[in-house]
Design an enzyme around this catalytic site. Structure first.
Site, PDB file in Angstrom:
ATOM      1  N   HIS A 173      -0.252  49.841  60.964  1.00 22.33           N
ATOM      2  CA  HIS A 173       0.804  50.250  61.472  1.00 22.33           C
ATOM      3  C   HIS A 173       0.666  51.333  62.742  1.00 22.33           C
ATOM      4  CE1 HIS A 173       3.103  48.974  57.374  1.00 22.33           C
ATOM      5  NE2 HIS A 173       2.826  48.072  58.399  1.00 22.33           N
ATOM      6  N   GLN A 222      -1.117  51.558  55.651  1.00 20.64           N
ATOM      7  CA  GLN A 222       0.189  51.507  56.392  1.00 20.64           C
ATOM      8  C   GLN A 222       0.315  52.768  57.106  1.00 20.64           C
ATOM      9  OE1 GLN A 222       3.033  49.094  53.582  1.00 20.64           O
ATOM     10  NE2 GLN A 222       1.489  49.993  52.354  1.00 20.64           N
ATOM     11  N   CYS A 255       3.602  54.789  85.681  1.00 19.01           N
ATOM     12  CA  CYS A 255       4.798  54.082  86.223  1.00 19.01           C
ATOM     13  C   CYS A 255       6.173  54.857  85.859  1.00 19.01           C
ATOM     14  CB  CYS A 255       4.718  52.754  85.696  1.00 19.01           C
ATOM     15  SG  CYS A 255       5.402  52.937  83.720  1.00 19.01           S
ATOM     16  N   CYS A 295       2.731  54.374  76.999  1.00 19.93           N
ATOM     17  CA  CYS A 295       3.880  54.155  77.747  1.00 19.93           C
ATOM     18  C   CYS A 295       4.614  52.949  77.364  1.00 19.93           C
ATOM     19  CB  CYS A 295       3.540  54.030  79.146  1.00 19.93           C
ATOM     20  SG  CYS A 295       4.953  53.359  80.301  1.00 19.93           S
ATOM     21  N   THR A 312       1.818  52.573  47.252  1.00 25.23           N
ATOM     22  CA  THR A 312       2.658  51.971  48.373  1.00 25.23           C
ATOM     23  C   THR A 312       3.724  51.371  47.497  1.00 25.23           C
ATOM     24  OG1 THR A 312       3.038  50.158  50.222  1.00 25.23           O
ATOM     25  CG2 THR A 312       1.079  50.061  48.389  1.00 25.23           C
ATOM     26  N   TYR A 340       8.973  61.913  65.547  1.00 25.24           N
ATOM     27  CA  TYR A 340       7.389  61.668  65.295  1.00 25.24           C
ATOM     28  C   TYR A 340       6.700  62.831  65.611  1.00 25.24           C
ATOM     29  CZ  TYR A 340       8.224  56.830  64.492  1.00 25.24           C
ATOM     30  OH  TYR A 340       8.318  55.554  63.831  1.00 25.24           O
TER      31      TYR A 340
HETATM   32  C1  BV8 Z   1       6.805  42.408  61.568  1.00 26.62           C
HETATM   33  C2  BV8 Z   1       4.975  52.761  61.080  1.00 26.62           C
HETATM   34  C3  BV8 Z   1       7.082  40.239  62.863  1.00 26.62           C
HETATM   35  C4  BV8 Z   1       6.440  53.485  61.623  1.00 26.62           C
HETATM   36  C5  BV8 Z   1       5.889  51.232  59.374  1.00 26.62           C
HETATM   37  C6  BV8 Z   1       8.355  39.155  55.875  1.00 26.62           C
HETATM   38  C7  BV8 Z   1       7.443  38.905  56.701  1.00 26.62           C
HETATM   39  C8  BV8 Z   1       7.529  39.754  57.965  1.00 26.62           C
HETATM   40  C9  BV8 Z   1       8.300  40.755  58.390  1.00 26.62           C
HETATM   41  C10 BV8 Z   1       9.258  41.126  57.441  1.00 26.62           C
HETATM   42  C11 BV8 Z   1       9.441  40.090  56.005  1.00 26.62           C
HETATM   43  N1  BV8 Z   1      10.778  40.556  55.875  1.00 26.62           N
HETATM   44  C12 BV8 Z   1      11.219  41.680  56.421  1.00 26.62           C
HETATM   45  C13 BV8 Z   1      10.292  41.796  57.491  1.00 26.62           C
HETATM   46  C14 BV8 Z   1      10.739  42.914  58.548  1.00 26.62           C
HETATM   47  C15 BV8 Z   1      10.086  44.362  58.265  1.00 26.62           C
HETATM   48  C16 BV8 Z   1       9.880  44.657  56.876  1.00 26.62           C
HETATM   49  O1  BV8 Z   1       9.063  44.689  56.096  1.00 26.62           O
HETATM   50  N2  BV8 Z   1      11.133  45.311  56.517  1.00 26.62           N
HETATM   51  C17 BV8 Z   1      11.254  45.637  55.204  1.00 26.62           C
HETATM   52  C18 BV8 Z   1      12.038  47.103  55.231  1.00 26.62           C
HETATM   53  C19 BV8 Z   1      12.082  44.764  54.243  1.00 26.62           C
HETATM   54  N3  BV8 Z   1       8.674  43.945  58.762  1.00 26.62           N
HETATM   55  C20 BV8 Z   1       8.087  44.349  59.957  1.00 26.62           C
HETATM   56  O2  BV8 Z   1       9.070  44.455  60.855  1.00 26.62           O
HETATM   57  C21 BV8 Z   1       7.026  44.372  60.341  1.00 26.62           C
HETATM   58  N4  BV8 Z   1       6.618  43.490  61.599  1.00 26.62           N
HETATM   59  O3  BV8 Z   1       6.907  41.610  60.630  1.00 26.62           O
HETATM   60  O4  BV8 Z   1       6.877  41.499  62.715  1.00 26.62           O
HETATM   61  C22 BV8 Z   1       7.017  39.774  64.088  1.00 26.62           C
HETATM   62  C23 BV8 Z   1       6.084  39.033  64.411  1.00 26.62           C
HETATM   63  C24 BV8 Z   1       5.844  38.402  65.706  1.00 26.62           C
HETATM   64  C25 BV8 Z   1       6.620  38.818  66.721  1.00 26.62           C
HETATM   65  C26 BV8 Z   1       7.737  39.809  66.451  1.00 26.62           C
HETATM   66  C27 BV8 Z   1       7.842  40.291  65.110  1.00 26.62           C
HETATM   67  C28 BV8 Z   1       6.495  45.674  60.743  1.00 26.62           C
HETATM   68  C29 BV8 Z   1       6.439  46.515  59.675  1.00 26.62           C
HETATM   69  C30 BV8 Z   1       5.848  48.080  60.055  1.00 26.62           C
HETATM   70  C31 BV8 Z   1       6.925  48.945  60.302  1.00 26.62           C
HETATM   71  N5  BV8 Z   1       6.298  50.376  60.518  1.00 26.62           N
HETATM   72  N6  BV8 Z   1       5.168  52.392  59.892  1.00 26.62           N
HETATM   73  C32 BV8 Z   1       6.367  55.051  60.944  1.00 26.62           C
HETATM   74  O5  BV8 Z   1       5.621  55.010  60.123  1.00 26.62           O
HETATM   75  O6  BV8 Z   1       7.214  55.671  61.428  1.00 26.62           O
HETATM   76  S1  BV8 Z   1       6.135  50.932  57.985  1.00 26.62           S
HETATM   77  C33 BV8 Z   1       6.515  52.352  57.088  1.00 26.62           C
HETATM   78  O7  BV8 Z   1       6.753  51.852  55.915  1.00 26.62           O
HETATM   79  C34 BV8 Z   1       5.151  53.030  57.005  1.00 26.62           C
HETATM   80  O8  BV8 Z   1       3.963  52.514  57.494  1.00 26.62           O
HETATM   81  C35 BV8 Z   1       4.881  53.361  55.270  1.00 26.62           C
HETATM   82  O9  BV8 Z   1       3.654  53.318  55.016  1.00 26.62           O
HETATM   83  C36 BV8 Z   1       5.822  52.411  54.893  1.00 26.62           C
HETATM   84  C37 BV8 Z   1       6.456  52.662  53.672  1.00 26.62           C
HETATM   85  O10 BV8 Z   1       5.801  51.955  52.950  1.00 26.62           O
HETATM   86  P1  BV8 Z   1       5.076  52.805  51.721  1.00 26.62           P
HETATM   87  O11 BV8 Z   1       3.818  53.243  52.788  1.00 26.62           O
HETATM   88  O12 BV8 Z   1       5.004  52.073  50.822  1.00 26.62           O
HETATM   89  O13 BV8 Z   1       5.799  54.080  51.591  1.00 26.62           O
HETATM   90  P2  BV8 Z   1       7.155  54.447  50.581  1.00 26.62           P
HETATM   91  O14 BV8 Z   1       7.553  55.712  50.947  1.00 26.62           O
HETATM   92  O15 BV8 Z   1       7.859  53.110  50.715  1.00 26.62           O
HETATM   93  O16 BV8 Z   1       6.319  54.328  49.194  1.00 26.62           O
HETATM   94  C38 BV8 Z   1       5.609  55.295  48.961  1.00 26.62           C
HETATM   95  C39 BV8 Z   1       4.958  54.967  47.348  1.00 26.62           C
HETATM   96  O17 BV8 Z   1       3.958  55.932  47.003  1.00 26.62           O
HETATM   97  C40 BV8 Z   1       6.057  54.996  46.303  1.00 26.62           C
HETATM   98  O18 BV8 Z   1       5.583  53.742  45.618  1.00 26.62           O
HETATM   99  C41 BV8 Z   1       5.726  56.145  45.542  1.00 26.62           C
HETATM  100  O19 BV8 Z   1       6.014  55.883  44.063  1.00 26.62           O
HETATM  101  C42 BV8 Z   1       4.312  56.288  45.673  1.00 26.62           C
HETATM  102  N7  BV8 Z   1       3.676  57.652  45.453  1.00 26.62           N
HETATM  103  C43 BV8 Z   1       4.473  58.990  45.866  1.00 26.62           C
HETATM  104  N8  BV8 Z   1       3.561  59.762  45.321  1.00 26.62           N
HETATM  105  C44 BV8 Z   1       2.384  59.371  45.002  1.00 26.62           C
HETATM  106  C45 BV8 Z   1       2.375  58.238  45.260  1.00 26.62           C
HETATM  107  N9  BV8 Z   1       1.393  57.045  44.988  1.00 26.62           N
HETATM  108  C46 BV8 Z   1       0.403  57.976  44.634  1.00 26.62           C
HETATM  109  N10 BV8 Z   1       0.046  59.088  44.381  1.00 26.62           N
HETATM  110  C47 BV8 Z   1       0.927  59.863  44.802  1.00 26.62           C
HETATM  111  N11 BV8 Z   1       0.870  61.269  44.538  1.00 26.62           N
HETATM  112 ZN    ZN Z   2       3.763  53.385  82.233  1.00 28.39          ZN
END
Ligand code: BV8
Ligand code: ZN
Length: 254
Positions: free
Chosen positions: A118, A100, A157, A126, A195, A66
């Site tokens: 996100h 996101q 803490c 912490c 996305t 990070y």
């Molecule tokens: C949760 C922060 C529940 C960290 C990120 C169904 C419902 C709910 C949850 C789930 C579900 N199914 C599965 C889940 C679990 C999970 C999930 O989605 N898993 C996936 C892998 C299947 N979801 C979760 O865990 C979420 N939490 O649901 O909690 C809950 C409820 C109550 C109590 C407890 C739990 C949390 C998800 C958040 C994760 N954190 N980011 C970090 O960044 O390090 S997500 C992370 O992924 C980033 O935010 C990033 O944005 C994202 C990736 O997606 P994209 O942004 O789309 O990026 P990507 O690289 O994939 O794509 C880029 C796109 O850009 C491509 O299409 C490309 O073609 C295009 N591109 C490239 N160049 C260009 C362009 N477009 C335009 N112009 C260009 N030049």
């Molecule tokens: Zn603390």
């Protein structure tokens, strides 16, 4: 360049909602999630690194990742796509920008009230007590290929400081999610930009917008599962398409 009906929908919209992903920061030089991980993190699965379990099992590896990403963001700047969205916001009565992304490139391009589903690289806290942590002024130079870095400790803490982001398996912040859902329900046009529509529940927003009759527009160089539902699929880079699209809307409003 753009079909008349698309410009007309944007011109007459009272509320435009936008969801951006890592792709909108790609032309600022920030690798997207799907791009291969480089350097130290080449052989690590992103979903593991971006998870509480990943952090607890190797804090130095995850904190180093990070910090490497934060340095990248600090060294880069917003691109024409970010600026175009800030300009589009001035053309419409209600505008909601949902992202996101954990960078601040929308804010640095002038966008206000950005809804970070996100979290943010710039709000560490912490892991144990949630106390916010202030980064030291001096910016450390992270090596190009990254490094393990022990996270700072909480002065309240002595717990470990973690990134202020939402990890896989963690719930999205309630206020931000509600804000995004309200915008999805109220908007006339929903733009999904840069996305892969593969991370939930964020990916649900354009789908629900389409189901309730909003005009969904996707801007992405690659096809995604949203292609089938979007009324307009503008295939290409956000930094090239968005400035021209917004210019057309501004001209149509004159
Ligand atoms: C949760 C922060 C529940 C960290 C990120 C169904 C419902 C709910 C949850 C789930 C579900 N199914 C599965 C889940 C679990 C999970 C999930 O989605 N898993 C996936 C892998 C299947 N979801 C979760 O865990 C979420 N939490 O649901 O909690 C809950 C409820 C109550 C109590 C407890 C739990 C949390 C998800 C958040 C994760 N954190 N980011 C970090 O960044 O390090 S997500 C992370 O992924 C980033 O935010 C990033 O944005 C994202 C990736 O997606 P994209 O942004 O789309 O990026 P990507 O690289 O994939 O794509 C880029 C796109 O850009 C491509 O299409 C490309 O073609 C295009 N591109 C490239 N160049 C260009 C362009 N477009 C335009 N112009 C260009 N030049
Ligand atoms: Zn603390």
């Amino acid at each position: 360049m753009f079909v008349v009906s698309l410009i007309s929908a944007l011109k007459s919209a009272r509320h435009i909602a936008v969801l951006t992903g890592a792709g909108i920061s790609a032309e600022s030089g920030i690798p997207t999630f799907r791009d291969a991980q480089t350097g130290l993190w080449e052989n690590f699965d992103v979903a593991t690194l971006a998870s509480p379990q990943g952090f607890l099992s190797d804090k130095d590896l995850v904190w180093g990742w990070y910090e490497w990403r934060r340095m990248q963001v600090l060294k880069t700047q917003s691109n024409p796509a970010h600026y175009a969205l800030a300009r589009l916001a001035e053309q419409v009565e209600h505008f909601t920008l949902i992202t996101q992304n954990i960078d601040d490139l929308h804010e640095r391009a002038g966008s206000r009230d950005v809804v970070h589903l996100h979290g943010s690289l710039h709000l560490p806290r912490c892991f144990s007590c949630g106390m916010p942590y202030m980064f030291p002024e001096r910016i450390s130079q992270e090596p190009a290929d990254g490094r393990r870095l022990p996270p700072p400790r909480c002065r309240h803490c002595n717990g470990y400081i973690r990134p202020g982001v939402v990890w896989f398996g963690e719930p999205l912040p309630e206020a931000e999610w509600m804000h995004a859902e309200l915008a999805m329900k109220a908007c006339d046009v929903f733009l999904s930009i840069g996305t892969s529509s593969m991370v939930w529940p964020a990916a649900q927003l354009p789908i629900d917008a389409a189901h309730r009759g909003a005009v969904v527009v996707q801007i992405n160089p690659d096809k995604t599962s949203l292609n089938a539902l979007a009324r307009y699929n503008l295939e290409g880079k956000a930094g090239e398409i968005l400035p021209r699209l917004v210019e057309s809307v501004v001209k149509a409003k004159m």
